[in-house]
Design an enzyme around this catalytic site. Sequence first.
Site, PDB file in Angstrom:
ATOM      1  N   THR B 139     -27.585 -23.030 -28.335  1.00  0.00           N
ATOM      2  CA  THR B 139     -26.883 -23.783 -27.290  1.00  0.00           C
ATOM      3  C   THR B 139     -25.773 -24.674 -27.864  1.00  0.00           C
ATOM      4  O   THR B 139     -25.935 -25.276 -28.917  1.00  0.00           O
ATOM      5  CB  THR B 139     -27.900 -24.654 -26.538  1.00  0.00           C
ATOM      6  N   GLY B 178     -33.820 -28.082 -31.534  1.00  0.00           N
ATOM      7  CA  GLY B 178     -35.049 -28.732 -31.995  1.00  0.00           C
ATOM      8  C   GLY B 178     -35.190 -28.614 -33.501  1.00  0.00           C
ATOM      9  O   GLY B 178     -34.955 -27.558 -34.069  1.00  0.00           O
ATOM     10  N   GLU B 420     -35.175 -22.993 -22.186  1.00  0.00           N
ATOM     11  CA  GLU B 420     -35.391 -21.545 -22.084  1.00  0.00           C
ATOM     12  C   GLU B 420     -34.925 -20.979 -20.748  1.00  0.00           C
ATOM     13  O   GLU B 420     -35.626 -20.196 -20.112  1.00  0.00           O
ATOM     14  CB  GLU B 420     -36.880 -21.231 -22.299  1.00  0.00           C
TER      15      GLU B 420
END
Lengths: 662, 662
Positions: B139, B178, B420
């Site tokens: 992303t 993350g 997601e």
Amino acid sequence: MDPEFLRELERASVKIEDLEEVAYKNKEQARHIKNDYLIIQNNKELQLDPNYYNLSRIEQIKYSARKFVEFITFDNQRQNVNEPQTIMNMFIQFPFSFPSGVHQVMFVPCIKYLASDKQCKDWLPRIYSYEIVGCYCQTELGHGSDVQSLETTATYDPETQEFIINSPTPTSTKWWVGELGIWCTHAMVFAQLNLLGKNYGVHSFLVPIRDIKTRKPLPGITVGDIGPKVGFNVKDNGFVRFNNVRIPRENMLMRYAKVSKAGIFSQPGNAKIGYAVMLQTRLAISCFFPRTLTQALNVAIRYSILRKQFNDSSNQERKILDYQTQQEKLLIPLAEIYGILISSYTIWDLNDDLLNRVQKDDFSTLNEMHVVVSGAKATWTETTLYYLEQCRLACGGHGFHHYSGIPGMIQEWKPMVTLEGENTVLHMQVARFLLKQYEKAMKGLNIGFSVQYLKQASEFLGSKLENVNSVGELRNIEVLRKIMIASAVFAIQNAADKMLKHVSDGKPPKQAWDEYAGIDLVEASKAHINLFTMNNYVEFVHRQTKENVKNLVMKLCILNAVSRITQKPYLLIENNYLEPKHFTFLTQLRDEMLLEVRRDALPLVEAFGFQDSQLRSAIALTSGKPYETLYDWAKNKNEMNNSYFAEGYEWIQKMQNLHPKL
Amino acid sequence: MDPEFLRELERASVKIEDLEEVAYKNKEQARHIKNDYLIIQNNKELQLDPNYYNLSRIEQIKYSARKFVEFITFDNQRQNVNEPQTIMNMFIQFPFSFPSGVHQVMFVPCIKYLASDKQCKDWLPRIYSYEIVGCYCQTELGHGSDVQSLETTATYDPETQEFIINSPTPTSTKWWVGELGIWCTHAMVFAQLNLLGKNYGVHSFLVPIRDIKTRKPLPGITVGDIGPKVGFNVKDNGFVRFNNVRIPRENMLMRYAKVSKAGIFSQPGNAKIGYAVMLQTRLAISCFFPRTLTQALNVAIRYSILRKQFNDSSNQERKILDYQTQQEKLLIPLAEIYGILISSYTIWDLNDDLLNRVQKDDFSTLNEMHVVVSGAKATWTETTLYYLEQCRLACGGHGFHHYSGIPGMIQEWKPMVTLEGENTVLHMQVARFLLKQYEKAMKGLNIGFSVQYLKQASEFLGSKLENVNSVGELRNIEVLRKIMIASAVFAIQNAADKMLKHVSDGKPPKQAWDEYAGIDLVEASKAHINLFTMNNYVEFVHRQTKENVKNLVMKLCILNAVSRITQKPYLLIENNYLEPKHFTFLTQLRDEMLLEVRRDALPLVEAFGFQDSQLRSAIALTSGKPYETLYDWAKNKNEMNNSYFAEGYEWIQKMQNLHPKL
């Protein structure tokens, strides 16, 4: 201003200034508030540091206390002090509660209204000067909504002329009390009054909690903070247990209930004034605090204009606000919040009238006002919470980031749904009123100002919506209002029938009420409040004189009505009031309104006059640039990126030891 | 165990053990998991300190890393390691994410499936041993759902045989990743591949980020944590910008796409396997993570049995679970989550089949599985979020306190709704599939396994529900399934018609899709997934052999169907499929089911086998005593009540100075 915003404002049907009286109660108030916002925007000290959400609770509490003093100092300096407005400004400016809110908003008014003239004279100067810092000590661990069951006792000892305050059981521990945990010196304690072995119900007492010099708890008192919560984390909600704490007889609040030296109880005057005072907090929660949703909508709509995803037919990336699904997520809440605000103007007026009356000992409108405010609180806090979350989700990943500003708004708003009355309990109180009024209306007796529509109830029962054979004919606020009257009438009738049926079946009324009719009773309350909102919306449209504003508010009103009617339409179907074709018209009308309101989405949120420092959002600055701002805040205003973490890598070393390379 | 709980279990129609196969996929799994919970319950080190929510983000991150290592050490010691189960146990045990989750769940599988054999041989030992700590870098700030628009570039330099990684714009900053913010040494970066001036689409590259010894960022890399979020606050979601970062050619993941030394692109094998791998994360989110709702329901139902408010007809305080409104708040979500879990068992089986197929190069079911999982993710995460909040509100004031356990569950669950795949985008993908299948079905062509009901579509169009003239006749899962088939058929037909209408009116199909049909398309997707759940529920009921379990699951199935059908019934009305009387039956059936399921509420939540340490709730211990426990935690486990606050009183001094006593 971002050029995309300028283009949006340019092509809108209204100017921001046109909407002042819609966004606020009147032009004067709008200008005053907007001016405040602008002044605050220019004061760096009064702005939230984006690093705030990295802090521990203790650091946040200290931070909020510092900001509070800065705010008060600033407000004192500009010599334009309007106390309630100061508190509201603080609430809009920061997403967290402040110390001293309960002291100012609950403790002071209670003393003023419930203490005798002599008590006021003794106490108020000490309270205004912050020598006494107070809290409002009612809820117990085991008792929230049911005030009559409180267990704390105040037993009079005629020998010493003292009350002895006790917490006889774990469930009697006072709990949730704001500003009790760390700050207060005194608590206004609600306790069962015992005189010479007889119970006289719940009354209030001023009990010293901490030494005003050392801040240490006084003997017999166990006090502290109740721990972390989902919002209001800087508020020191506290607990206290009393072990034979003796206070002078004079510390009972004696305006409406008295105990003489000999221990004789008497009740001068009308204690109902206390209810009128307590109503003010609930009123603020229903009528002022939903404005948080206007902030979240302002952020989400600005961002949905700046954010582009996927290409359109001409291969340009499309603004996400141009997707119908995004319009549904944001414009339906926009129509809802305008309905709430417009209705809140009516409630403020009703409240002014109430306060005038009670000063003349006229309590005739108190009960019905209590019902209106309770229903509004229960309905509006719930929808506000739901739509706040929808605004967050509408911002995709970035809405999940504290730098968007919305998570902080939601977090600190959540308590509103729960405090000052559990919503289901409030709905049931409204329903009790509605069923009584319905019975009266059926008998042709006089009914209250908020339920005048019940006079027409019998016209609706068994009737059908006539002369609506096209979307065009449904696009009429009077027709939609009629459908909402039908909804409310059917819902009340349905709840009454349900009660009747189960009682006829042999259930005790209490059991029928709690175990068999609850859902229908709550629906009746909601339908009634939705109609109240619709009525205010419609009257407001009729009062508008500027054609473009009138048109726009009418569209919002239609969108709100359509969304309400389609949310729970069973009774309209079961009663054969609407036909299948009407549902086709309703969804078509929703689609039309979304497209039409889309054009004015930006001015509708800009009308609230928030400055960047009130939105606190990296993704919705007036100057645009969401990505640059997020990056700047993350890189430069986030303490996580200082050199704190050297020691943190220990776990990787341990994992390496646990997983030797093969 | 609290005597009130014992009485509830005693009078239930089922025993806890009877429900093992309903609460988990099968008896073996149920026993294995319950046994794990019990072992963990006996290990104090693996329990959450109630003070956790007072901590700063930095302290929380360190705390979670410590707990993580303790968990892994514990699991290694008991020699019973089942990796996915360990991760799931950790998730159930703690309400926060752990370091290394992305490394294990996303980074490792991606390397395994997308790297060549040689690359795996070189990298995996270093990865398994935590020399390399990895993250999944896709992303960007300006690009989420639309992967093809990513801006990061990987330009091949044939002279040095290196790729040059660049972030050309602010919007190309990698964001949300993350374990990038603090921990990772390497990132799997998705970037536009440029070879000799030509773009070859998005591919993946292993890019070193930090020095594995010093943990300092490597040259050309600006990396850090993105800041505080509404959940996952201990996760170091990060950003990174690349400034001419050179990596060897061999760092491109080369199983399905290759660049030769000379810069020639080729594609060996079927890259689709990558989609099958990525599907696994989304699958876990839809099928495993909603189990958080079972924890919240366990808390809320236990508490609603312990909590008593207001008296009943015989002047005893009534358990709040005996109020119909409370049953509505808790039992409807209970019926929903059982439907989700039962359907998830089907999805796990379908997924096993898929993974078997793709290993044999059979990708025939991949697209439809993608659709099923996307629809399930979008629908179930949204309802789970909504119902989690409802559980919290059902606990009144105490649900608002972190010590109830529910706020932590909600907070850490929120990211699931967003990550997601944005849910609206996922629904639109499902709708695209449905419309194509509908067209095929209308032409009599073959259609997918998940839409077989569309073969009957024409039977439903223009038909009515027959032979249902009483509540009794509606109380039949096959009849209710039929109504839900009708709902799905009408919703798909409605969306197809809407598209057709607007395209016939001259709108380009893309515009019609985005601006005019979006809401209806999303509804079609939801109705389809709801039918999928219903089908699984019904089949599951038919498979049950124990009469009491079969009966109870049937009641849950009915309650779930009734709640679904009444939520958005317009199309059933517009199509004249249901008559007004059917709505009367539907609400009567809801009331019946609430009362009947009430009896088994406790065993239905106890079936999940959670121990106190998995519920982390002061108000729902197995031994009861909510008030004593709240008081104990507040007084003894809340750092706010240590002596931290002496310095904090400064603000009161300042307020005294600002408000001199008059």
